[in-house]
Scaffold this motif. Structure first.
Motif, PDB file in Angstrom:
ATOM      1  N   THR A   1       0.846  -1.195   0.000  1.00 34.32           N
ATOM      2  CA  THR A   1       0.000   0.000   0.000  1.00 34.32           C
ATOM      3  C   THR A   1       0.882   1.245   0.000  1.00 34.32           C
ATOM      4  N   LYS A   2       0.522   2.195  -0.857  1.00 35.14           N
ATOM      5  CA  LYS A   2       1.342   3.394  -0.987  1.00 35.14           C
ATOM      6  C   LYS A   2       1.242   4.245   0.268  1.00 35.14           C
ATOM      7  N   LEU A   3       2.406   4.586   0.803  1.00 37.74           N
ATOM      8  CA  LEU A   3       2.471   5.409   2.009  1.00 37.74           C
ATOM      9  C   LEU A   3       2.737   6.852   1.608  1.00 37.74           C
ATOM     10  N   VAL A   4       1.824   7.739   1.975  1.00 37.84           N
ATOM     11  CA  VAL A   4       1.946   9.162   1.625  1.00 37.84           C
ATOM     12  C   VAL A   4       1.885   9.976   2.911  1.00 37.84           C
ATOM     13  N   MET A   5       2.042  11.277   2.752  1.00 37.75           N
ATOM     14  CA  MET A   5       1.945  12.202   3.894  1.00 37.75           C
ATOM     15  C   MET A   5       2.887  11.783   5.030  1.00 37.75           C
ATOM     16  N   LEU A   6       4.173  11.857   4.720  1.00 40.24           N
ATOM     17  CA  LEU A   6       5.189  11.437   5.683  1.00 40.24           C
ATOM     18  C   LEU A   6       5.788  12.600   6.464  1.00 40.24           C
ATOM     19  N   ASN A   7       5.148  13.754   6.413  1.00 38.79           N
ATOM     20  CA  ASN A   7       5.686  14.920   7.118  1.00 38.79           C
ATOM     21  C   ASN A   7       5.744  14.716   8.628  1.00 38.79           C
ATOM     22  N   ASN A   8       4.892  13.821   9.138  1.00 41.32           N
ATOM     23  CA  ASN A   8       4.906  13.566  10.581  1.00 41.32           C
ATOM     24  C   ASN A   8       6.216  12.956  11.047  1.00 41.32           C
ATOM     25  N   LEU A   9       7.003  12.445  10.116  1.00 40.61           N
ATOM     26  CA  LEU A   9       8.302  11.883  10.483  1.00 40.61           C
ATOM     27  C   LEU A   9       9.214  12.937  11.110  1.00 40.61           C
ATOM     28  N   LYS A  10       9.008  14.168  10.721  1.00 39.41           N
ATOM     29  CA  LYS A  10       9.874  15.236  11.225  1.00 39.41           C
ATOM     30  C   LYS A  10       9.752  15.396  12.741  1.00 39.41           C
TER      31      LYS A  10
ATOM     32  N   VAL B   1       9.185  -0.449   4.692  1.00 36.18           N
ATOM     33  CA  VAL B   1       9.288  -1.619   3.821  1.00 36.18           C
ATOM     34  C   VAL B   1       7.985  -1.812   3.046  1.00 36.18           C
ATOM     35  N   HIS B   2       8.135  -2.025   1.718  1.00 38.12           N
ATOM     36  CA  HIS B   2       7.003  -2.334   0.842  1.00 38.12           C
ATOM     37  C   HIS B   2       5.928  -1.257   0.916  1.00 38.12           C
ATOM     38  N   CYS B   3       6.355  -0.012   0.877  1.00 32.15           N
ATOM     39  CA  CYS B   3       5.439   1.131   0.995  1.00 32.15           C
ATOM     40  C   CYS B   3       5.195   1.824  -0.341  1.00 32.15           C
ATOM     41  N   ASP B   4       5.680   1.218  -1.427  1.00 29.07           N
ATOM     42  CA  ASP B   4       5.479   1.765  -2.772  1.00 29.07           C
ATOM     43  C   ASP B   4       6.030   3.189  -2.903  1.00 29.07           C
ATOM     44  N   LEU B   5       7.191   3.415  -2.297  1.00 27.82           N
ATOM     45  CA  LEU B   5       7.838   4.725  -2.393  1.00 27.82           C
ATOM     46  C   LEU B   5       8.609   4.816  -3.713  1.00 27.82           C
TER      47      LEU B   5
ATOM     48  N   LEU C   1      18.650   3.223   8.209  1.00 24.59           N
ATOM     49  CA  LEU C   1      17.513   3.464   7.327  1.00 24.59           C
ATOM     50  C   LEU C   1      17.359   2.268   6.391  1.00 24.59           C
ATOM     51  N   ASP C   2      16.175   1.694   6.376  1.00 24.39           N
ATOM     52  CA  ASP C   2      15.881   0.538   5.533  1.00 24.39           C
ATOM     53  C   ASP C   2      14.679   0.872   4.660  1.00 24.39           C
ATOM     54  N   LEU C   3      14.894   0.906   3.343  1.00 29.82           N
ATOM     55  CA  LEU C   3      13.819   1.187   2.387  1.00 29.82           C
ATOM     56  C   LEU C   3      13.618  -0.015   1.460  1.00 29.82           C
ATOM     57  N   LYS C   4      13.493  -1.162   2.036  1.00 32.91           N
ATOM     58  CA  LYS C   4      13.380  -2.410   1.282  1.00 32.91           C
ATOM     59  C   LYS C   4      12.030  -2.512   0.558  1.00 32.91           C
ATOM     60  N   GLU C   5      12.062  -3.164  -0.636  1.00 34.43           N
ATOM     61  CA  GLU C   5      10.857  -3.508  -1.398  1.00 34.43           C
ATOM     62  C   GLU C   5       9.969  -2.304  -1.666  1.00 34.43           C
ATOM     63  N   ASN C   6      10.575  -1.237  -2.169  1.00 34.94           N
ATOM     64  CA  ASN C   6       9.796  -0.098  -2.626  1.00 34.94           C
ATOM     65  C   ASN C   6       9.924  -0.005  -4.142  1.00 34.94           C
ATOM     66  N   ASN C   7       9.642   1.140  -4.661  1.00 38.10           N
ATOM     67  CA  ASN C   7       9.707   1.312  -6.118  1.00 38.10           C
ATOM     68  C   ASN C   7      10.711   2.395  -6.485  1.00 38.10           C
ATOM     69  N   LEU C   8      11.838   2.419  -5.748  1.00 39.08           N
ATOM     70  CA  LEU C   8      12.873   3.426  -5.983  1.00 39.08           C
ATOM     71  C   LEU C   8      13.610   3.126  -7.290  1.00 39.08           C
ATOM     72  N   LYS C   9      13.740   4.145  -8.106  1.00 35.88           N
ATOM     73  CA  LYS C   9      14.502   4.012  -9.357  1.00 35.88           C
ATOM     74  C   LYS C   9      15.694   4.959  -9.379  1.00 35.88           C
TER      75      LYS C   9
ATOM     76  N   TRP D   1      17.844  -2.121  -0.671  1.00 36.31           N
ATOM     77  CA  TRP D   1      17.736  -3.382  -1.403  1.00 36.31           C
ATOM     78  C   TRP D   1      16.311  -3.656  -1.864  1.00 36.31           C
ATOM     79  N   HIS D   2      16.192  -4.553  -2.843  1.00 34.42           N
ATOM     80  CA  HIS D   2      14.900  -4.943  -3.413  1.00 34.42           C
ATOM     81  C   HIS D   2      14.140  -3.725  -3.943  1.00 34.42           C
ATOM     82  N   ASN D   3      14.791  -2.973  -4.822  1.00 36.59           N
ATOM     83  CA  ASN D   3      14.150  -1.844  -5.497  1.00 36.59           C
ATOM     84  C   ASN D   3      14.430  -1.950  -6.993  1.00 36.59           C
TER      85      ASN D   3
END
Length: 756
Positions: free
Chosen positions: A530-539, A550-554, A570-578, A598-600
């Motif tokens: 599922t696509k994860l949006v509105m990540l401003n709360n991370l700040k 992981v697997h957030c369709d980023l 920082l782990d951004l595994k299984e997203n859609n990073l190009k 990894w896994h992008n």
């Protein structure tokens, strides 16, 4: 008696036109005796007393009796015994039809069978003595002892004890607790089977009211029959007479027309008819009372209110239809049966029985055999697909982690306080209730909680008050297609929470997570695509040191990440990073040491990566990288570098700069040769170069004195260099190679590797 009626001809006055034979016959047949001849002095006569002669033979008398019985005797006098027999058969049929009709007899027999077993079950005594607040079961014991001599057999289905009505015994007396508590495994299994039988029987019988309807109809029919019998018998009883006049036209055959008959059974039938009327009246009054009982109150509903009040078992349900009717019927015999039967309708009682059986099955010794060490290095007890939580668990005081999986209706008792070392609790698809004392214990001692659920309603509400909880793992659906009134409540009371992991399908970071952002150190979101949006709360998570998305369709690295100055991993595994051009912004994160992309779908590594000088672990595996920039190796603190499963053909010689490198993997690429500079990385312990296009392994590999794992399988090697023998830490188990290729090594090297 063979002769039902006895008849004699009557004499009538003779007529003048009769023949002389007729006159003689009529004169002889006359019932008035002729005066005897007067004696004369010259001719004295001796008188002989004789009856009137009729000149009829035996056959004629039999014929006359038969004709008069058929023609003159009243039908009621003739058929009275047959009427009594027919009425009796009708009454018997009305009373017993429901015991023979398959649709009703099976229910009655099954009910009596279950009722007897429930009454005699040792669990009934134990349940009432344990659950009741006033020891009401004591009454049952006294009544049971008083009535043993009055046991009534009910056929092969069992027996019912004829005792006093429950409501007529107000006394209380002492229960033998040791006897009530003695319930072995076999008796427990039998009681468990009884609960299942009662459930199925109730489900089946409550569907209809055939028994009630049949009983009402047969009672109404008996009342109508009673009224008819009383009416016509009262009117016709006077027709039963001892003497009957008979006028039949059989003069041509017998010579007589009028007869006087004696009904031999009249006296007996007359007395029996009055007795019969009395008996039917008593039976009819009973039927009328039954009819009044049927319609005085609704018998299709049965309330266990008095049982609930007397025993303290508050969850006994009220029943309806045929089930209710049969309980009303049994109450007319003895309400004690309903009381003891009610135990098997209670979920509280059933749960106590399950708990007892569970404790018998899972002894402390058996549970200790299942202990194991989990990923957090804690002594863990996993319990999967049980009917409940055994009380014996709380006797294992050394337990540190308790894992419950697919267990319904778990009740955590106050005895959990005995587990002084318990720090971790895992609840996977479990519905859990908790005692207030147990909750107080968990608030103080529990450090790690893992909850796996299918519906947010399954989340235990008490978890939001675990003030000393440090790690929380949630696995389940938190999507917005659930009802709006069902949300993840605030976690702000979890003041000690440091690690939060959510494996779900959220589209944005839940507000509950933001509430603990100030003291959260590690957050993991596994989003199942599922696509994860509105990540401003991370700040707001200023103290965050580890972040996994992981697997957030980023498609890009979230900009909010670059504000996390305390971030170390920082782990951004299984997203859609190009593209990862934003990687230059990581230079502001001075504490970042681990970066996993990894896994992008990354196709290249930008040169800006050289600015991430603090990196120690870097993973680009399972991407589409073809060229390695030499600037990558300017990150000279790297100890772990994974470049496996890409399209890399060439390894730059700058790799030798990585003097701290301990792990290096280029498995499943297209590399044809390795630079000699690689062997300058003398701290290297793991080298994975399998599934490439290598044809020669340099003898300089002997420089890697700390090498303990080497994967070269899947290349084009013909021989292995004997210098592998210089890698003293490398053993046969750590060398992944074809057996034939291993044999190319000198025998002494092979023997050295085979020795542990």
């Amino acid at each position: 008696m063979q002769d039902k009626i006895i008849c004699l001809p009557k004499r009538v006055q003779p007529s003048q036109n009769h023949s002389s034979v007729s006159n003689v016959s009529q004169a002889v047949a006359s019932t008035t005796p002729l005066p005897p001849p007067k004696p004369s002095p010259t001719n004295p006569v001796t008188v002989e007393m004789k009856g009137l002669k009729t000149d009829l033979d035996l056959q004629q008398y039999s014929f006359i009796n038969q004709m008069c019985y058929e023609r003159a005797l009243h039908w009621y006098a003739k058929y009275f015994p047959y009427l009594v027999l027919i009425h009796t058969l009708v009454f018997m049929l009305c009373s017993n039809f429901w015991f023979k009709f398959p649709g009703s007899s099976s229910k009655i027999e099954h009910f009596i069978s279950i009722l007897g077993k429930c009454f005699d079950s040792p669990w009934t005594t134990r349940a009432l003595s344990e659950v009741s607040g006033e020891d009401s079961e004591d009454k049952d014991n006294r009544k049971n002892n008083m009535s043993r001599s009055n046991t009534i057999q009910s056929g092969p289905e069992g027996s019912l004890v004829n005792s006093q009505s429950l409501k007529s015994i107000p006394e209380k007396f002492v229960v033998d607790k040791s006897t009530a508590g003695a319930l072995d495994k076999k008796e427990g299994e039998q009681a468990k089977a009884l609960f299942e039988k009662v459930k199925k029987f109730r489900l089946h019988v409550e569907e209809g009211d055939i028994l009630y309807a049949m009983y009402v109809r047969q009672t109404v029919l008996k009342v109508i029959k009673f009224l008819i019998i009383i009416a016509y018998n009262s009117a016709l009883v006077s027709k039963v007479q001892f003497t009957v006049d008979c006028n039949v036209d059989i003069q041509d055959m017998t010579g007589y027309k009028n007869f006087s008959c004696n009904h031999t059974m009249a006296h007996l039938f007359s007395k029996l008819s009055f007795c019969y009327l009395c008996f039917v009246s008593i039976y009819g009054l009973t039927c009328l009372y039954t009819l009044y009982w049927l319609f005085y109150r609704s018998l299709r509903e049965y309330s266990f209110e008095y049982v609930r009040q007397e025993t303290g078992i508050d969850d006994i349900p009220d029943v309806k239809n045929d089930f209710a009717f049969m309980l009303h019927m049994i109450d007319q015999y003895d309400p004690l049966y309903s009381k003891r039967f009610a135990v098997f309708l209670s979920e509280v009682s059933e749960n106590k029985l399950k708990q007892l059986n569970l404790n018998n099955e899972w002894t402390p010794d058996k549970l200790r055999q299942k202990l194991q060490t989990n990923a957090h290095n804690r002594l863990e007890l996993p319990l999967i697909m049980l009917s409940g939580l055994p009380d014996t668990v709380f006797e294992i005081t050394e337990l540190q982690s308790l894992k419950l999986e697919i267990i319904k209706n778990v009740m955590i008792p106050a005895t959990i306080a005995q587990l002084d070392n318990l720090q971790e609790l895992s609840l996977h698809q479990c519905s859990v209730k908790i005692h207030s004392a147990a909750l107080s214990f968990l608030k103080e001692n529990l450090k790690v909680l893992s909850v796996k659920f299918d519906d947010m309603r399954e989340l235990p509400p008490w978890m939001y008050g675990l003030r000393n909880l440090e790690e929380l793992y949630l696995v389940g659906s938190l999507s917005h297609d659930i009802p709006k009134n069902v949300t993840l409540e605030s976690l702000r009371d979890l003041k000690s929470l440091k690690i939060l992991s959510i494996k779900s399908n959220v589209s944005k970071i839940p507000q509950a997570v933001v509430d603990v952002s100030s003291h959260l150190q590690k957050m993991c979101i596994h989003n199942d695509g599922t696509k994860l949006v509105m990540l401003n709360n991370l700040k707001k998570m200023t103290n965050l040191t580890e972040l996994e998305l992981v697997h957030c369709d980023l498609e890009r690295i979230p900009h909010a990440v670059f504000s996390l100055l305390s971030l170390q991993e920082l782990d951004l595994k299984e997203n859609n990073l190009k593209s990862i051009e934003e990687i230059v912004s990581f230079q502001h994160l001075r504490k970042l040491t681990v970066l996993k992309l990894w896994h992008n779908s990354i196709t290249y590594i930008p040169e800006h990566i050289k600015k991430l000088t603090s990196l120690e672990r870097l993973s680009f595996s399972h991407n589409k990288i073809e060229v390695l920039p030499s600037h990558l190796f300017l990150c000279n603190k790297i100890r772990y570098l994974d470049l496996s499963y890409n399209d890399i053909r060439f390894i730059p010689p700058e790799v030798g700069v990585l003097q701290s490198l301990q792990y290096f993997s280029i498995t499943c690429n297209k590399v044809e040769s390795l630079p000699d500079e690689l062997y300058f990385c003398k701290k290297l312990k793991t080298l994975k170069i399998g599934k490439n296009s290598l044809s020669v392994l340099s003898p300089k590999i002997g420089n890697l004195l700390f090498l303990s794992y080497l994967d070269v399988k899947g290349n084009h090697f013909e021989v292995l260099p004997p210098e592998l023998g210089d890698c003293r830490a490398l053993k046969r188990a750590g060398l992944v190679v074809e057996d034939a290729l291993f044999e190319t090594l000198p025998s002494d090297v092979r023997e050295q590797m085979k020795t542990e």
